[in-house]
Design a protein around this motif. Structure first.
Motif, PDB file in Angstrom:
ATOM      1  N   GLY A  39       0.781  -1.232   0.000  1.00 45.88           N
ATOM      2  CA  GLY A  39       0.000   0.000   0.000  1.00 45.88           C
ATOM      3  C   GLY A  39       0.810   1.278   0.000  1.00 45.88           C
ATOM      4  N   ASN A  40       2.137   1.179  -0.134  1.00 50.89           N
ATOM      5  CA  ASN A  40       2.959   2.398  -0.119  1.00 50.89           C
ATOM      6  C   ASN A  40       2.604   3.359  -1.250  1.00 50.89           C
ATOM      7  OD1 ASN A  40       4.349   1.416   2.079  1.00 50.89           O
ATOM      8  ND2 ASN A  40       6.140   0.748   0.925  1.00 50.89           N
ATOM      9  N   ARG A  41       2.376   2.802  -2.448  1.00 53.28           N
ATOM     10  CA  ARG A  41       2.070   3.663  -3.595  1.00 53.28           C
ATOM     11  C   ARG A  41       0.704   4.315  -3.455  1.00 53.28           C
ATOM     12  NH1 ARG A  41       3.268   0.159  -8.865  1.00 53.28           N
ATOM     13  NH2 ARG A  41       2.121  -1.404  -7.666  1.00 53.28           N
ATOM     14  N   ARG A  42      -0.288   3.530  -3.022  1.00 53.96           N
ATOM     15  CA  ARG A  42      -1.628   4.098  -2.850  1.00 53.96           C
ATOM     16  C   ARG A  42      -1.650   5.108  -1.706  1.00 53.96           C
ATOM     17  NH1 ARG A  42      -4.585  -1.410  -2.392  1.00 53.96           N
ATOM     18  NH2 ARG A  42      -2.417  -2.101  -2.261  1.00 53.96           N
ATOM     19  N   TYR A  43      -0.867   4.840  -0.674  1.00 54.02           N
ATOM     20  CA  TYR A  43      -0.733   5.808   0.424  1.00 54.02           C
ATOM     21  C   TYR A  43      -0.156   7.120  -0.104  1.00 54.02           C
ATOM     22  CZ  TYR A  43       1.687   8.117   4.295  1.00 54.02           C
ATOM     23  OH  TYR A  43       2.167   9.051   5.184  1.00 54.02           O
ATOM     24  N   GLN A  50       5.027  11.956  -3.788  1.00 51.76           N
ATOM     25  CA  GLN A  50       5.686  11.139  -4.793  1.00 51.76           C
ATOM     26  C   GLN A  50       5.719   9.682  -4.315  1.00 51.76           C
ATOM     27  OE1 GLN A  50       6.822  12.235  -7.826  1.00 51.76           O
ATOM     28  NE2 GLN A  50       5.930  14.222  -7.281  1.00 51.76           N
ATOM     29  N   VAL A  51       5.731   8.742  -5.269  1.00 45.38           N
ATOM     30  CA  VAL A  51       5.758   7.328  -4.904  1.00 45.38           C
ATOM     31  C   VAL A  51       6.977   7.011  -4.035  1.00 45.38           C
ATOM     32  CG1 VAL A  51       6.039   4.979  -5.817  1.00 45.38           C
ATOM     33  CG2 VAL A  51       4.426   6.556  -6.900  1.00 45.38           C
ATOM     34  N   ALA A  52       8.130   7.611  -4.370  1.00 43.42           N
ATOM     35  CA  ALA A  52       9.343   7.370  -3.591  1.00 43.42           C
ATOM     36  C   ALA A  52       9.153   7.786  -2.130  1.00 43.42           C
ATOM     37  CB  ALA A  52      10.519   8.121  -4.197  1.00 43.42           C
ATOM     38  N   GLN A  53       8.394   8.871  -1.906  1.00 49.26           N
ATOM     39  CA  GLN A  53       8.125   9.305  -0.537  1.00 49.26           C
ATOM     40  C   GLN A  53       7.266   8.282   0.205  1.00 49.26           C
ATOM     41  OE1 GLN A  53       6.783  13.439  -1.872  1.00 49.26           O
ATOM     42  NE2 GLN A  53       7.736  13.923   0.092  1.00 49.26           N
ATOM     43  N   GLY A  54       6.337   7.681  -0.518  1.00 50.22           N
ATOM     44  CA  GLY A  54       5.500   6.644   0.086  1.00 50.22           C
ATOM     45  C   GLY A  54       6.333   5.464   0.546  1.00 50.22           C
ATOM     46  N   HIS A  55       7.304   5.057  -0.282  1.00 53.19           N
ATOM     47  CA  HIS A  55       8.188   3.958   0.101  1.00 53.19           C
ATOM     48  C   HIS A  55       9.072   4.360   1.281  1.00 53.19           C
ATOM     49  CE1 HIS A  55       6.943   1.306  -3.077  1.00 53.19           C
ATOM     50  NE2 HIS A  55       7.303   2.139  -4.027  1.00 53.19           N
ATOM     51  N   GLY A  56       9.510   5.628   1.307  1.00 51.25           N
ATOM     52  CA  GLY A  56      10.298   6.111   2.431  1.00 51.25           C
ATOM     53  C   GLY A  56       9.502   6.089   3.727  1.00 51.25           C
ATOM     54  N   ASP A  57       8.233   6.504   3.655  1.00 48.09           N
ATOM     55  CA  ASP A  57       7.358   6.450   4.832  1.00 48.09           C
ATOM     56  C   ASP A  57       7.120   5.004   5.256  1.00 48.09           C
ATOM     57  OD1 ASP A  57       7.207   9.192   4.815  1.00 48.09           O
ATOM     58  OD2 ASP A  57       5.220   9.291   3.882  1.00 48.09           O
ATOM     59  N   GLY A  58       7.102   4.101   4.280  1.00 51.53           N
ATOM     60  CA  GLY A  58       6.939   2.680   4.586  1.00 51.53           C
ATOM     61  C   GLY A  58       8.115   2.137   5.371  1.00 51.53           C
ATOM     62  N   PHE A  59       9.319   2.618   5.061  1.00 51.99           N
ATOM     63  CA  PHE A  59      10.499   2.182   5.821  1.00 51.99           C
ATOM     64  C   PHE A  59      10.417   2.678   7.262  1.00 51.99           C
ATOM     65  CE2 PHE A  59      14.781   2.791   7.472  1.00 51.99           C
ATOM     66  CZ  PHE A  59      15.306   1.515   7.310  1.00 51.99           C
ATOM     67  N   GLU A  60       9.944   3.897   7.454  1.00 55.23           N
ATOM     68  CA  GLU A  60       9.788   4.420   8.812  1.00 55.23           C
ATOM     69  C   GLU A  60       8.759   3.598   9.589  1.00 55.23           C
ATOM     70  OE1 GLU A  60      11.720   6.739  10.210  1.00 55.23           O
ATOM     71  OE2 GLU A  60      12.797   6.673   8.308  1.00 55.23           O
ATOM     72  N   ALA A  61       7.713   3.161   8.897  1.00 56.61           N
ATOM     73  CA  ALA A  61       6.713   2.305   9.551  1.00 56.61           C
ATOM     74  C   ALA A  61       7.336   0.979   9.977  1.00 56.61           C
ATOM     75  CB  ALA A  61       5.535   2.056   8.601  1.00 56.61           C
ATOM     76  N   GLU A 103      20.308   3.496   0.541  1.00 63.86           N
ATOM     77  CA  GLU A 103      20.417   4.543   1.570  1.00 63.86           C
ATOM     78  C   GLU A 103      20.053   4.007   2.948  1.00 63.86           C
ATOM     79  OE1 GLU A 103      17.875   7.642   0.249  1.00 63.86           O
ATOM     80  OE2 GLU A 103      19.235   8.356  -1.329  1.00 63.86           O
ATOM     81  N   LYS A 104      18.955   3.244   3.016  1.00 62.44           N
ATOM     82  CA  LYS A 104      18.478   2.769   4.319  1.00 62.44           C
ATOM     83  C   LYS A 104      19.382   1.679   4.884  1.00 62.44           C
ATOM     84  CE  LYS A 104      15.091   5.614   4.459  1.00 62.44           C
ATOM     85  NZ  LYS A 104      15.198   6.783   5.386  1.00 62.44           N
ATOM     86  N   LEU A 105      19.951   0.857   4.009  1.00 60.67           N
ATOM     87  CA  LEU A 105      20.878  -0.180   4.475  1.00 60.67           C
ATOM     88  C   LEU A 105      22.158   0.446   5.010  1.00 60.67           C
ATOM     89  CD1 LEU A 105      20.336  -2.827   1.679  1.00 60.67           C
ATOM     90  CD2 LEU A 105      19.849  -3.161   4.099  1.00 60.67           C
ATOM     91  N   VAL A 106      22.650   1.469   4.327  1.00 54.49           N
ATOM     92  CA  VAL A 106      23.833   2.188   4.804  1.00 54.49           C
ATOM     93  C   VAL A 106      23.517   2.864   6.131  1.00 54.49           C
ATOM     94  CG1 VAL A 106      25.358   4.150   4.363  1.00 54.49           C
ATOM     95  CG2 VAL A 106      24.860   2.532   2.531  1.00 54.49           C
ATOM     96  N   GLU A 107      22.314   3.449   6.219  1.00 56.22           N
ATOM     97  CA  GLU A 107      21.886   4.089   7.469  1.00 56.22           C
ATOM     98  C   GLU A 107      21.840   3.083   8.614  1.00 56.22           C
ATOM     99  OE1 GLU A 107      17.624   5.629   9.080  1.00 56.22           O
ATOM    100  OE2 GLU A 107      18.276   6.536   7.193  1.00 56.22           O
ATOM    101  N   MET A 108      21.313   1.886   8.331  1.00 57.11           N
ATOM    102  CA  MET A 108      21.268   0.840   9.347  1.00 57.11           C
ATOM    103  C   MET A 108      22.666   0.460   9.813  1.00 57.11           C
ATOM    104  SD  MET A 108      18.393  -1.944   8.208  1.00 57.11           S
ATOM    105  CE  MET A 108      16.629  -1.620   8.377  1.00 57.11           C
TER     106      MET A 108
END
Length: 262
Positions: A39-43, A50-61, A103-108
């Motif tokens: 549901g990241n894209r529909r969110y 932007q779709v990329a922002q939806g995926h970014g918010d999904g990572f925070e979730a 980016e998120k893997l490097v952040e981790m």
């Protein structure tokens, strides 16, 4: 003053959530919870992002839910981050997802406070050779940085499909049998020993959750979902998934366990 009030409210809410999780943790707790983060894209569209922002918010979730699971005492969390089938999406979206993953893997790896705090070992599950070289490098670094953790497991399933997982497990079982020099029929135990999550010491899936209202498992951990797996579908989009969505799922699991004991 409004900022201070907001901070106080956030603190009070966090304390209340922590207290609720402590109460829940007193009951039966699943060892392995898996999430299809749908549901990241529909969110994103619903929020005019932007779709990329939806995926970014999904990572925070995912980080938010992972911490809740750790406070509950769940030993293993698996999350469907990217299916092999997703490579068929537009090059723009696939590129954005791969960049986000890197980016998120490097952040981790660099700031893995959550993983270290709870002793979480990170495993990337799937066909890693299909990932871009930069993502493969980030995967290796992130995995290596958490190898010393042994209290809990996070399986991030990237470039994953159950059919590929099962096929690879059968092939590995055949190779092992041939190497042993003994002719014998392959068993379920042989395949189970070579399934990707078993290789990284993950228990069978107790609960499988899919968000966004879609009611299918989409080739995710189908071998690992044994006959006792509780499958839950919820209507909210993954970035919106939180404690009040997780709560009834855990309560339902606990009631099932208590009924079986009774």
């Amino acid at each position: 003053m409004n900022h201070i009030t907001s901070r106080i409210q956030d603190f009070a809410s966090a304390k209340a959530q922590s207290a609720l999780l402590t109460v829940l943790a007193a009951g039966p707790i699943p060892k392995h919870v898996a999430f299809i983060m749908d549901g990241n894209r529909r969110y994103a569209r619903s929020q005019h992002k932007q779709v990329a922002q939806g995926h970014g918010d999904g990572f925070e979730a995912l980080k938010r839910i992972l911490e809740m699971c750790m406070k509950l005492g769940v030993r293993c969390v698996s999350a469907y981050a990217f299916a092999i089938e997703n490579f068929k999406r537009s090059p723009e979206e696939v590129g954005a997802l791969m960049k986000l993953a890197e980016e998120k893997l490097v952040e981790m790896a660099q700031h893995g406070e959550l993983l270290d705090q709870y002793g979480i070992r990170l495993n990337i599950i799937g066909k890693k050779d299909l990932l871009p070289p930069a993502v493969q490098a980030a995967v290796k670094k992130a995995e290596d940085m958490t190898r010393h953790n042994n209290k809990a497991i996070l399986n991030l399933c990237m470039s994953y499909a159950s059919r590929d997982d099962i096929t690879s497990a059968v092939e590995a079982s055949v190779r092992a049998s041939l190497h042993s020099g003994r002719e014998r029929a392959l068993t379920q135990d042989d395949i189970d020993a070579h399934i990707m999550t078993s290789v990284v010491d993950s228990p069978p899936v107790d609960i499988l959750v899919r968000t966004s209202g879609v009611k299918r498992v989409s080739d995710f951990l189908t071998w690992q979902c044994c006959e006792d797996t509780q499958i839950q579908f919820t209507d909210c989009y993954w970035p919106d998934f939180g404690l009040w969505d997780l709560l009834p799922i855990i309560l339902d699991y606990q009631q099932k366990v208590w009924r079986q004991k009774g």
